[in-house]
Design a protein around this motif. Structure first.
Motif, PDB file in Angstrom:
ATOM      1  N   ASP B 152      21.030  31.753 -18.292  1.00 15.41           N
ATOM      2  CA  ASP B 152      20.629  32.135 -19.069  1.00 15.41           C
ATOM      3  C   ASP B 152      19.672  31.576 -20.251  1.00 15.41           C
ATOM      4  O   ASP B 152      18.846  31.829 -20.646  1.00 15.41           O
ATOM      5  CB  ASP B 152      21.995  32.734 -20.562  1.00 15.41           C
ATOM      6  CG  ASP B 152      21.836  34.101 -21.416  1.00 15.41           C
ATOM      7  OD1 ASP B 152      20.569  34.767 -21.304  1.00 15.41           O
ATOM      8  OD2 ASP B 152      22.146  33.631 -22.720  1.00 15.41           O
ATOM      9  N   ASP B 156      16.004  32.724 -22.125  1.00 19.26           N
ATOM     10  CA  ASP B 156      16.078  32.533 -23.468  1.00 19.26           C
ATOM     11  C   ASP B 156      14.515  31.706 -23.877  1.00 19.26           C
ATOM     12  O   ASP B 156      14.326  31.533 -24.563  1.00 19.26           O
ATOM     13  CB  ASP B 156      17.113  31.548 -24.214  1.00 19.26           C
ATOM     14  CG  ASP B 156      18.641  32.498 -23.993  1.00 19.26           C
ATOM     15  OD1 ASP B 156      18.199  33.629 -24.287  1.00 19.26           O
ATOM     16  OD2 ASP B 156      19.373  31.889 -23.885  1.00 19.26           O
ATOM     17  N   GLU B 191      15.398  39.454 -23.561  1.00 19.22           N
ATOM     18  CA  GLU B 191      16.273  38.637 -24.146  1.00 19.22           C
ATOM     19  C   GLU B 191      17.752  38.521 -23.920  1.00 19.22           C
ATOM     20  O   GLU B 191      19.092  38.453 -24.010  1.00 19.22           O
ATOM     21  CB  GLU B 191      15.547  37.847 -25.150  1.00 19.22           C
ATOM     22  CG  GLU B 191      16.998  36.452 -25.253  1.00 19.22           C
ATOM     23  CD  GLU B 191      17.738  36.748 -26.079  1.00 19.22           C
ATOM     24  OE1 GLU B 191      18.904  35.507 -26.166  1.00 19.22           O
ATOM     25  OE2 GLU B 191      18.245  37.164 -27.488  1.00 19.22           O
ATOM     26  N   ARG B 192      18.034  40.409 -24.602  1.00 20.24           N
ATOM     27  CA  ARG B 192      19.565  40.802 -25.194  1.00 20.24           C
ATOM     28  C   ARG B 192      19.928  41.483 -23.738  1.00 20.24           C
ATOM     29  O   ARG B 192      21.068  41.080 -23.540  1.00 20.24           O
ATOM     30  CB  ARG B 192      19.208  41.851 -26.067  1.00 20.24           C
ATOM     31  CG  ARG B 192      18.759  41.390 -27.573  1.00 20.24           C
ATOM     32  CD  ARG B 192      19.735  40.147 -28.070  1.00 20.24           C
ATOM     33  NE  ARG B 192      21.600  41.225 -28.634  1.00 20.24           N
ATOM     34  CZ  ARG B 192      22.793  41.176 -27.998  1.00 20.24           C
ATOM     35  NH1 ARG B 192      23.025  39.687 -27.694  1.00 20.24           N
ATOM     36  NH2 ARG B 192      23.671  41.450 -27.391  1.00 20.24           N
ATOM     37  N   ASP B 195      21.828  38.393 -22.505  1.00 17.68           N
ATOM     38  CA  ASP B 195      22.956  37.543 -22.951  1.00 17.68           C
ATOM     39  C   ASP B 195      24.113  38.643 -22.740  1.00 17.68           C
ATOM     40  O   ASP B 195      25.219  38.643 -22.668  1.00 17.68           O
ATOM     41  CB  ASP B 195      23.059  37.912 -24.999  1.00 17.68           C
ATOM     42  CG  ASP B 195      21.908  36.901 -25.139  1.00 17.68           C
ATOM     43  OD1 ASP B 195      21.828  36.123 -24.629  1.00 17.68           O
ATOM     44  OD2 ASP B 195      21.714  37.837 -26.769  1.00 17.68           O
ATOM     45  N   CYS B 198      25.698  38.847 -19.473  1.00 21.48           N
ATOM     46  CA  CYS B 198      26.462  36.602 -19.912  1.00 21.48           C
ATOM     47  C   CYS B 198      28.317  37.682 -19.869  1.00 21.48           C
ATOM     48  O   CYS B 198      29.102  36.692 -19.649  1.00 21.48           O
ATOM     49  CB  CYS B 198      25.988  35.715 -20.855  1.00 21.48           C
ATOM     50  SG  CYS B 198      24.320  34.786 -20.014  1.00 21.48           S
ATOM     51  N   ASN B 199      27.485  38.302 -20.829  1.00 23.60           N
ATOM     52  CA  ASN B 199      29.330  39.378 -20.925  1.00 23.60           C
ATOM     53  C   ASN B 199      29.902  39.714 -20.599  1.00 23.60           C
ATOM     54  O   ASN B 199      30.891  40.014 -19.378  1.00 23.60           O
ATOM     55  CB  ASN B 199      28.497  40.422 -22.309  1.00 23.60           C
ATOM     56  CG  ASN B 199      28.250  39.979 -23.402  1.00 23.60           C
ATOM     57  OD1 ASN B 199      28.025  38.595 -23.689  1.00 23.60           O
ATOM     58  ND2 ASN B 199      27.975  40.681 -24.612  1.00 23.60           N
ATOM     59  N   LYS B 214      34.840  33.255 -23.795  1.00 17.97           N
ATOM     60  CA  LYS B 214      33.314  33.733 -25.194  1.00 17.97           C
ATOM     61  C   LYS B 214      33.568  32.178 -26.234  1.00 17.97           C
ATOM     62  O   LYS B 214      34.280  31.816 -25.743  1.00 17.97           O
ATOM     63  CB  LYS B 214      34.874  34.867 -25.941  1.00 17.97           C
ATOM     64  CG  LYS B 214      34.451  35.807 -25.187  1.00 17.97           C
ATOM     65  CD  LYS B 214      34.330  36.769 -25.809  1.00 17.97           C
ATOM     66  CE  LYS B 214      34.165  38.449 -24.971  1.00 17.97           C
ATOM     67  NZ  LYS B 214      32.985  38.819 -24.621  1.00 17.97           N
TER      68      LYS B 214
END
Lengths: 278, 234
Positions: B152, B156, B191-192, B195, B198-199, B214
């Motif tokens: 990630d 970023d 970028e979102r 993310d 990654c979740n 988390k």
């Protein structure tokens, strides 16, 4: 390639087995401590080297499939198995530093300290008042006023007082199944035990009566240590602080109920609580 | 004998796989439309979003019913909790693909061309993260999940680079502001997407290990909000 561990990528999470505000077994004094407990029915061994601490003022659920030894173990905790022919028990069960299987231990006195509630409610064919006063009377209390106080206190403690206070002279057998079971709990706590053993106390009750018994268990743990055998996984999850999983006479896993129901260590525990066998 | 609740779990897992495949199609449509300046290609992302929304509702109901009827515990409980979040994230991810597609269409319809800066590299990185994070969840692959989390930072960093380059481009030529806004929008949405991948990976670790990771992972170089541009003096 080296195996990846949680520690490697999230050391904080991996270390925190017991999150803040979650007690560990070491934090709680033991009400009872079984060590190397074996039990044989004749030539058949039913319990294999059970080592288990029942934490004080907590609810400990004993779970496992039928025939796994959980009720047998529960009955060992106040020597109820002494009454069964051909039973041989080795190992120790300590209470306040004394082995309850020491021949010098008086079983009547022991069972006053360690009361028992059975699956099927078993009120005496007497009045409600006499059922509750029975224990204190046989332990020597004769004063009517003192007995009245005990009866009221015990019935209040069993969340039954408001329902029966105007009918204390009525036969206990006229009560509903749920009320009879709460009467048995009142009868058990009337002699001020330290520990209550419950063998499937709600298995014969409807959901409303079961709910009342479960609420009662949660209230009683402030005063008493409770060990409960149950086949109802949701019930174990709702009422207990600690859970012991038995299988084929052995204690497979013992830990906080949160852990047992969210992330048990043993696959057999996982399979049992998630309904994959048993 | 396979029990009814195990069949239900398998069905839910299969539906999550189907939903993830459709999200992947939406991502491909948006990114190919962007790369080939093909508005028609990009617009396919809108169709996938509708299917994803329908599947989200269906899976929400399946999960709701499973909780009500089966009272899952242990791994089954963690799986259902994680799946609930993954389904929600897949739907959001699909929305981000639509946002990328909208900007791709906008760029395709412009008369003038503009360089896409580091966007193609971001697209490749996000495509791989999406594929691997979904695979890690479906196959409960801890190692792959960990690997996704480590990637990630790169996305970023690329996003920050894109923003800097767009600022420079607009400063040099004010007429590029429209293109610049679309490029930043694409970069921000990619970028979102990183993310959200990654979740998924975090949910895989929760599912496998039983611990939430988390807010415990601080990869090197992670500096929140560093992409916020500062206006250079002219």
């Amino acid at each position: 390639m080296n195996p990846v561990t949680l520690e490697a990528i999230a050391p904080h999470a991996a270390r925190e087995e017991h999150p803040v505000n979650q007690e560990t077994l070491e934090d709680v004094p033991a009400a009872l401590r079984a060590t190397g407990l074996d039990l044989h029915y004749g030539s058949k061994q039913a319990l294999f080297g059970i080592n288990l601490v029942v934490p004080k003022n907590r609810v400990t659920a004993l779970i496992g499939p039928s025939g796994c030894g959980k009720s047998t173990f529960l009955r060992c905790l106040n020597r109820m198995n002494d009454l069964v022919d051909g039973v041989r028990i080795t190992g120790k069960v300590e209470m306040d530093g004394t082995d309850i299987y020491d021949p010098r231990v008086d079983t009547v006195s022991l069972r006053r300290k360690v009361g028992m509630i059975f699956q099927k409610s078993n009120p005496f064919p007497k009045t409600i008042w006499e059922n509750v006063a029975y224990g204190p009377k046989i332990h020597g209390q004769r004063d009517k006023k003192a007995l009245d106080e005990v009866v009221e206190r015990s019935l209040r403690g069993a969340a039954l007082w408001d329902e029966v206070k105007d009918n204390l002279g009525k036969s206990a057998l006229a009560l509903s199944g749920g009320q009879q079971q709460r009467l048995c709990i009142a009868r058990a706590i009337a002699v001020e035990p330290e520990i209550l053993l419950m063998d499937e106390p709600a298995s014969a009750l409807d959901p409303i009566a079961t709910g009342k018994i479960e609420e009662l268990i949660l209230q009683l743990k402030d005063q008493f240590t409770i060990a409960i055998v149950t086949h109802n996984m949701q019930q174990a999850g709702r009422v207990s602080d600690y859970t012991a999983f038995f299988y084929m006479g052995s204690l497979i896993e013992f830990g906080s109920t949160d852990t047992i129901f969210t992330n048990p260590r043993e696959k057999r525990t996982e399979d049992y609580v998630s309904g994959r066998f048993g | 004998m396979e029990r009814q609740f195990e069949k239900q779990l398998e069905f839910i897992l299969a539906e999550v796989r189907r939903m993830a495949d459709i999200v992947g199609d939406g991502f491909d449509a948006a990114s190919k439309g962007l790369e080939q300046r093909d508005a028609v290609q990009a617009s396919h992302a809108f169709e996938t979003e509708k299917k994803v929304n329908e599947l989200e509702i269906e899976l929400d109901n399946q999960i709701f019913e499973y909780f009500a009827r089966q009272h899952p515990v242990a791994t089954d409980l963690r799986f259902m909790l994680a799946t609930q979040k993954v389904v929600n994230d897949l739907e959001r991810l699909s929305d981000h693909c639509v946002n990328v597609a909208q900007s791709a269409i906008s760029l395709a319809n412009l008369n003038r061309s503009a360089g896409l800066s580091e966007i193609p590299e971001m697209v490749d990185a996000c495509r791989e993260m999406l594929r691997d994070s979904v695979d890690s969840f479906l196959t409960r692959d801890f190692t792959l999940a960990r690997d996704v989390l480590m990637r990630d930072d790169r996305v970023d960093g690329l996003n920050r680079m894109v923003v800097r380059q767009v600022i420079e481009m607009v400063n040099n030529d004010k007429a590029t502001i429209e293109i610049g806004l679309d490029i930043i929008r694409i970069s921000r949405n990619l970028e979102r997407i990183g993310d959200l991948c990654c979740n998924f990976a975090e949910e895989t670790i929760f599912l496998v290990e039983g611990h939430s990771v988390k807010h415990t992972l601080h990869q090197s170089g992670f500096e929140p909000d560093q992409e916020t541009p500062t206006t250079p003096s002219t």
